[in-house]
Design a protein around this motif. Structure first.
Motif, short mmCIF file in Angstrom:
data_model
loop_
_atom_site.label_atom_id
_atom_site.label_comp_id
_atom_site.label_asym_id
_atom_site.label_seq_id
_atom_site.Cartn_x
_atom_site.Cartn_y
_atom_site.Cartn_z
N SER A 76 0.83 -1.21 0.00
CA SER A 76 0.00 0.00 0.00
C SER A 76 0.87 1.26 0.00
O SER A 76 0.58 2.22 -0.72
CB SER A 76 -0.93 -0.02 1.22
OG SER A 76 -1.72 1.15 1.27
N ARG A 77 1.95 1.25 0.81
CA ARG A 77 2.84 2.41 0.86
C ARG A 77 3.55 2.63 -0.47
O ARG A 77 3.80 3.76 -0.88
CB ARG A 77 3.88 2.23 1.97
CG ARG A 77 3.32 2.34 3.37
CD ARG A 77 4.43 2.62 4.38
NE ARG A 77 5.49 1.62 4.31
CZ ARG A 77 5.49 0.51 5.05
NH1 ARG A 77 4.49 0.28 5.89
NH2 ARG A 77 6.49 -0.34 4.96
N LYS A 78 3.86 1.56 -1.14
CA LYS A 78 4.60 1.66 -2.40
C LYS A 78 3.68 1.80 -3.61
O LYS A 78 4.15 1.88 -4.75
CB LYS A 78 5.50 0.43 -2.59
CG LYS A 78 6.66 0.36 -1.59
CD LYS A 78 7.51 -0.87 -1.82
CE LYS A 78 8.73 -0.89 -0.90
NZ LYS A 78 9.72 0.13 -1.29
N GLY A 79 2.37 1.78 -3.37
CA GLY A 79 1.42 1.90 -4.47
C GLY A 79 1.44 0.70 -5.40
O GLY A 79 1.23 0.83 -6.61
N MET A 80 1.65 -0.48 -4.83
CA MET A 80 1.72 -1.71 -5.63
C MET A 80 0.59 -2.66 -5.23
O MET A 80 0.00 -2.52 -4.15
CB MET A 80 3.07 -2.42 -5.43
CG MET A 80 4.28 -1.59 -5.82
SD MET A 80 5.84 -2.44 -5.38
CE MET A 80 5.79 -3.85 -6.50
N THR A 81 0.30 -3.59 -6.11
CA THR A 81 -0.65 -4.65 -5.81
C THR A 81 0.10 -5.98 -5.76
O THR A 81 1.25 -6.07 -6.19
CB THR A 81 -1.75 -4.74 -6.89
OG1 THR A 81 -1.14 -5.11 -8.13
CG2 THR A 81 -2.48 -3.41 -7.04
N GLN A 82 -0.56 -6.98 -5.22
CA GLN A 82 0.07 -8.30 -5.18
C GLN A 82 0.36 -8.80 -6.59
O GLN A 82 1.39 -9.43 -6.85
CB GLN A 82 -0.83 -9.29 -4.44
CG GLN A 82 -0.95 -9.02 -2.94
CD GLN A 82 -1.64 -10.16 -2.20
OE1 GLN A 82 -1.73 -11.28 -2.68
NE2 GLN A 82 -2.15 -9.86 -1.00
#
Length: 293
Positions: free
Chosen positions: A135-141
Motif C-alpha cells: 500500500s505504501r509503495k502503491g503496488m498490488t500483489q
C-alpha cells in the motif's frame, strides 16, 4: 530390427523404428533364430498399433510435458509446485528411457524418497505486513508478482506469512528494493520426507506418464498400483462433555469478548469448521427462526 515409419510431408523417408535383440548364449542358434523372429513380429505389431519403442529419456519427455501440457492446463502455482519436484525426480529417473521405466523402478524411487531429508535452508516466512508495504509503495500483489517473476500464489502465501522458497523470497525482496534478511525469516528443516510429500512426488511422475500414454508414447503407466507409504492420520483432540460445559461457562462470563463467545458457541453447537464460521455474513443468519444457513 527396423520397421518402416513412413514419409515426412516433404517426401523424405522418416527414420525407421529400431530395436535390438540380444541372443541368449545358453541357447542354440536355431532357438535364438526362433526367438528373434518372434521378437521382430512383436516389435512390428507394437509399431503398427502405435505402441512404439520410445528411447526418449524421462527428463527430456518431462520437459515436453511441462511445455505441451502443464503450462496450458495447470495454474502457474501448480506448474511451480511440479517444478519443485524435478531435482529429485531427474536424479533418479531422468536418465532412464520412458519405455523402460517399470513398476519396479517406481517402487525403488519411492523407497529412495523415504530415505531423503527435507532440503535445508529452503524456506522463508515474511516478517511484517506485506499488504501494508504494498500500500505504501502503491503496488498490488499482482504487480509485485510480475516484477518479482513469481506466481500470484507465492505472493499470497508470503502475505499470509506462510513458508515460501528462499529463492522466491530473494526475488520478492529485490522487487521491493529491500534486503531479504530484513523482510524474511529463513527457516531450515532436517526432517525426513513425509509420506504425503512422497505421494505428491509420485502423483507428479504419474501425471507425466498419463500424458505419455495419452499420446501413445508408451502403453501403460508404471505408477499404477505403486506401493505408496501409508499416511498416518493424527487423532483429533476433542473436548469431553464436561470440558465443553466448563468451556461454555467461561464463555458466558462478562469479561469474555463477544467475538470469542460467538465464534466458539457456533463451533460447539453448530459443528461448523473454522473457515465456515469466518465466512459467515449477517444475511446467513435468520434471527426470526434462529437458523444459520
Amino acid at each position: 530390427v527396423r520397421v518402416f515409419k513412413g514419409y515426412a510431408p516433404d517426401g523424405s523417408q522418416l527414420k525407421p523404428y529400431t530395436a535390438s535383440f540380444k541372443p541368449d548364449p545358453n541357447k542354440t542358434d536355431r532357438q535364438n533364430e526362433k526367438a528373434l523372429n518372434k521378437f521382430a513380429v512383436d516389435f512390428e505389431e507394437k509399431c503398427r498399433s502405435g505402441q512404439t519403442v520410445n528411447a526418449e529419456k524421462f527428463e527430456n519427455f518431462c520437459e515436453t510435458w511441462f511445455e505441451n501440457y502443464a503450462e496450458r492446463t495447470l495454474k502457474p502455482s501448480g506448474v511451480e509446485r511440479c517444478r519443485e519436484y524435478t531435482p529429485r525426480v531427474y536424479e533418479k529417473l531422468g536418465h532412464l528411457r520412458i519405455d523402460r521405466i517399470t513398476p519396479r523402478e517406481i517402487d525403488g524411487f519411492i523407497a529412495w524418497l523415504g530415505k531423503q531429508h527435507v532440503e535445508k535452508a529452503a524456506n522463508a516466512a515474511f516478517k511484517g505486513d506485506l499488504k501494508a508495504i504494498l500500500s505504501r509503495k502503491g503496488m498490488t500483489q499482482k504487480s509485485l508478482a510480475e516484477q518479482a517473476g513469481v506466481s500470484s500464489q507465492t505472493i499470497k502465501s508470503a502475505a499470509e506469512s506462510k513458508l515460501i522458497r528462499w529463492e522466491n523470497a530473494e526475488k520478492i525482496s529485490a522487487a521491493l528494493g529491500e534486503p531479504c534478511q530484513k523482510l524474511f525469516d529463513k527457516r531450515t528443516d532436517d526432517k525426513m520426507l513425509s509420506p504425503k510429500t512422497i505421494k505428491n512426488y509420485v502423483s507428479f511422475v504419474s501425471s507425466v506418464f498419463d500424458y505419455a500414454v495419452h499420446i501413445k508414447a508408451i502403453k501403460e503407466n508404471p505408477c499404477k498400483n505403486a506401493a505408496l507409504p501409508k499416511i498416518l492420520q493424527a487423532e483429533h483432540k476433542m473436548f469431553t462433555i464436561d470440558e465443553a460445559k466448563r468451556f461454555l461457562d467461561i464463555l458466558d462470563r462478562d469479561d469474555t469478548p463477544i467475538k470469542y463467545r460467538a465464534f466458539f458457541q457456533l463451533a460447539i453447537f453448530g459443528g461448523f469448521r473454522r473457515g465456515e464460521i469466518l465466512g459467515l455474513e449477517w444475511e446467513d443468519i435468520d434471527f426470526d427462526t434462529g437458523v444459520v444457513h
